[in-house]
Design a protein around this motif. Structure first.
Motif, PDB file in Angstrom:
ATOM      1  N   ASP A  65       7.012   6.073  -4.498  1.00 38.24           N
ATOM      2  CA  ASP A  65       6.463   4.811  -3.992  1.00 38.24           C
ATOM      3  C   ASP A  65       5.558   4.171  -5.038  1.00 38.24           C
ATOM      4  OD1 ASP A  65       6.416   2.892  -2.013  1.00 38.24           O
ATOM      5  OD2 ASP A  65       4.767   3.811  -0.912  1.00 38.24           O
ATOM      6  N   HIS A 100       6.374   0.495  -6.884  1.00 37.96           N
ATOM      7  CA  HIS A 100       5.508  -0.669  -6.671  1.00 37.96           C
ATOM      8  C   HIS A 100       4.423  -0.817  -7.734  1.00 37.96           C
ATOM      9  CE1 HIS A 100       7.339  -1.328  -2.764  1.00 37.96           C
ATOM     10  NE2 HIS A 100       7.221  -0.038  -2.547  1.00 37.96           N
ATOM     11  N   GLY A 134       0.712  -2.982  -7.274  1.00 37.62           N
ATOM     12  CA  GLY A 134       1.502  -3.281  -6.082  1.00 37.62           C
ATOM     13  C   GLY A 134       1.005  -2.525  -4.861  1.00 37.62           C
ATOM     14  N   ARG A 137      -0.470  -4.162  -1.471  1.00 38.72           N
ATOM     15  CA  ARG A 137       0.057  -3.801  -0.140  1.00 38.72           C
ATOM     16  C   ARG A 137      -1.069  -3.302   0.759  1.00 38.72           C
ATOM     17  NH1 ARG A 137       4.411   0.456  -1.087  1.00 38.72           N
ATOM     18  NH2 ARG A 137       4.064   0.778   1.118  1.00 38.72           N
TER      19      ARG A 137
END
Length: 136
Positions: free
Chosen positions: A103, A107, A111, A115
């Motif tokens: 993950d 991202h 990122g 988020r």
């Protein structure tokens, strides 16, 4: 840091936490991992900048995954709340640490931070009731 060696260490740590920490608690494992990160970050060339954990967004990732964000709730407390007890956390922790890099890499650190901000911008959803102790 060699990711495969870290994951092997984590598997052994969760299988026999008292052998590494002297206790069978998630809080002792969290303290061990913090010391490990600090040691790796100061190990020399190629180990990363001092003070930066190889899993720098880990806590934020756990908050997003379990939809809990409160300054008084560490990643270890979130996992204890969700999985019920230390043994429950030890059973899932290696798998979570294997999911996290994918993950993070997909991202990026920025990122993940974006988020996290999006998910918690207008709320602070700590559970109203929990079996974990309130921090001092």
């Amino acid at each position: 840091m060699d990711e495969a060696r870290f994951l092997d260490l984590l598997d052994n740590l969760c299988r026999r936490p008292a052998m590494f920490t002297g206790e069978r608690t998630v809080s002792s494992v969290a303290a061990f991992l913090t010391g490990y990160y600090i040691g790796v970050s100061h190990a020399g060339p190629g180990s990363g900048p001092p003070g930066r954990s190889p899993h720098g967004q880990w806590g934020r990732w756990v908050e997003m995954r379990y939809d809990v964000f409160d300054p008084a709730w560490s990643w270890s407390r979130i996992l204890l709340h969700h999985h019920g007890d230390d043994q429950g956390v030890f059973e899932v922790l290696p798998a979570l640490f294997r999911q996290f890099p994918a993950d993070r890499d997909a991202h990026g650190a920025e990122g993940l931070a974006a988020r996290h901000h999006e998910q918690f911008a207008d709320r602070c959803p700590a559970p109203g009731r929990t079996h974990t102790a309130t921090p001092c």
